[in-house]
Each structure stands twice: as C-alpha cells, then as structure tokens.
Design a protein around this motif. Structure first.
Motif: not given
Length: 306
Positions: A104-110, A134-137, A177-182, A218-222
């Motif tokens: 999760y941390r690895s994905a959250h960093r990217e 340290g991985t706020p949502v 938020a997702l587009e801003k990597n949050v 589907l919209q963000t590919d997250c």
C-alpha cells in the motif's frame, strides 16, 4: 441555543467516558448494544433477516451466539471512538499488526489510491491509524446536522493527518483528489438508491452497491485496495489488512462495455469484502438494511413486513 447546549452536553459526556478504562467501556457498551438488539423490534428483526440471508441454514443457537458477539464488537467500536484522541504511534506499535502495508505504501507514493472499506470492526480506528502511519487519506463521510458537533468530530478524525470529503457532491471531489495523488477511502458496504446502484452479489443475494468506486477506478486508472480491521481476541491486538484488488485485466478488456466493466469491478470489490466479513462476522453492521433496495422486477424488500 439548543444546538449549543446539546454540543456541550455531548462533549462533557465524551470526556467523562474517556476517563473510564477501555475494557470496562467495551463491556458496558456491549451490554447496551445487546439490550438494544433484544428490545428494539426494528433492530432485532433487521439483524435476524440479514443473518438468514448471509448465512442460511444455521440453527437458532448459532444466530444467538453471533448476535451476542456482534453486540460486544459494537461495544468495542464505540469504546474505540471514545479513546481515539489518545491513540499515538507508540500505542499502534504495541497493539496493531499489519498485512500488506508495504504494497500500500508503495502504491500510495506513486499515485492516489482508491480504498474500499466498510463498517467492519473498529473502522474509525482503522482510518485514524492509516493517517497516523504517514499515509493519510481523504475519507468520504456524512456530515452531522449540528455544525458545532460536525466541526469538532472532523477535527478529531483529521488529527492524524486525514481529511474529509462531504458526502454531498462527493464523486467530483473524489476524482479531483485522486488526480492530485491523494488517496480516497470509501465506506461502500451500505444500501444505496437504485439510481446510484450497481446490483451485485452480497453474500447470497443481489444488493444495491455504489458504483462510484468502479467509475472512479476506470476514470483515473488508480489502484484499488481493500482495507479492513479485525480485533483478535486471542492476542488482544488489532489486525489491519490492506490488499490490492487485481482488476487490471477487466480495465484493459476491449471486448466488454463500460457498463460491464463497472459491474464486474463492483462485484469483485463486494466479493472481496464479503470474504472479510465471513472471517469476522461479529464485526459487521448487521443492523443495516443492506438488501432494502431491490433490482427492477423484484420490488419486495426482505424488510418490508418488519
């Protein structure tokens, strides 16, 4: 004036309860919940209907035992909400075990991560701990009617670094938020209105499930992670599981429609979370009318006569 007095009374009671040892609070609130389950007809009938849908064929003794354990876990959830302000990193190191935190941390960093979670175990504690690590949502949540109470509750929820997205108009805010990597957390396990629903299996019966996670995916590919927390009576610790859902093949399949992709992704999320509930059935919100909204052609709710 009434709003202010209600807020003050709530805060005073909250502070007084916070001075009581946690194990006593768990027992106290567990007893209160069990009384409510027995004495409030709507709660009693809803729980019984839900358990028969999710776990058909069990005998009465099994249902009674699960309801009793469920009351205790509801008591733990309530007691954990009371002690939320006292939780720090040292407490987490002593009392929480993680599975999947590294991925999760690895994905959250990217990039931003979509987190599918629900009302299973001490879910408020789960969100607080994820932020504290340290991985706020940004969590989608309903506002209280009282502005004072809502402001105080949001400050407490966000004390570990998280933020809140108001449920009204939440989808657009979630995408931004997702587009801003949050990363964004969604409690997706409750019944929704038909116009917002994708009907997918929830245990043995179709349930109206929000399609927002699948559409955002589907919209963000997250990436999509399933998050849950379970109290282990054997070791006295909380166990948090963060697991990425493998849906990349569905996203990239050019032979199925957008609607089919939404349905399949929503079903995958639901199946994964139902598996978590099966492992810890006493922890889920059996008081919620999960199967209330029915698909077209199946208008009768299992709660309609209750």
């Amino acid at each position: 004036m009434v709003d202010w007095l209600s807020y003050v009374c709530f805060r005073v009671v909250y502070q007084l309860l916070g001075a009581i040892p946690h194990r006593i609070l768990v027992a106290l609130f567990g007893g209160v919940w069990l009384l409510l389950f027995k004495l409030v007809p709507r709660l009693k009938s809803t729980i019984e209907s839900n358990l028969k849908i999710a776990f058909p064929g069990r005998d009465r003794a099994w249902y009674r035992g699960l309801i009793s354990r469920h009351a205790r876990e509801m008591g733990r959830l309530t007691a954990d909400i009371i002690r939320l302000p006292s939780i720090d990193e040292q407490w987490v190191r002593r009392n929480v075990e993680f599975r999947g935190e590294g991925s999760y941390r690895s994905a959250h960093r990217e990039r931003g991560v979509l987190i599918a979670t629900g009302h299973l175990g001490s879910f408020e504690l789960l969100g607080y701990i994820v932020g504290l690590r340290g991985t706020p949502v940004a969590a989608i949540a309903r506002r209280f009617k009282s502005e004072r109470l809502n402001a105080w509750w949001e400050r407490m929820r966000c004390a570990s670094g998280n933020s809140i997205i108001d449920r009204n108009g939440a989808f657009k805010k979630m995408i931004r938020a997702l587009e801003k990597n949050v990363s964004v957390a969604v409690l997706f396990d409750q019944n929704v209105k038909r116009k917002h629903a994708e009907f997918v299996p929830w245990f043995s019966s179709l349930a109206a499930t929000t399609k927002s996670l699948a559409v955002a995916c589907l919209q963000t590919d997250c990436p999509v992670f399933i998050a849950s927390i379970k109290y282990g009576a054997g070791d006295g610790k909380y166990h948090i599981l963060l697991e990425e859902l493998d849906i990349w093949d569905v996203r990239r399949d050019t032979d199925i429609s957008e609607g089919d992709k939404i349905n399949r992704i929503t079903a995958e999320i639901s199946n994964a979370f139902c598996a978590r509930i099966t492992e810890f059935p006493e922890g889920w919100f059996w008081t919620h009318r999960r199967w209330k909204t029915r698909p077209d052609g199946e208008e009768k709710s299992p709660y309609s006569s209750k």
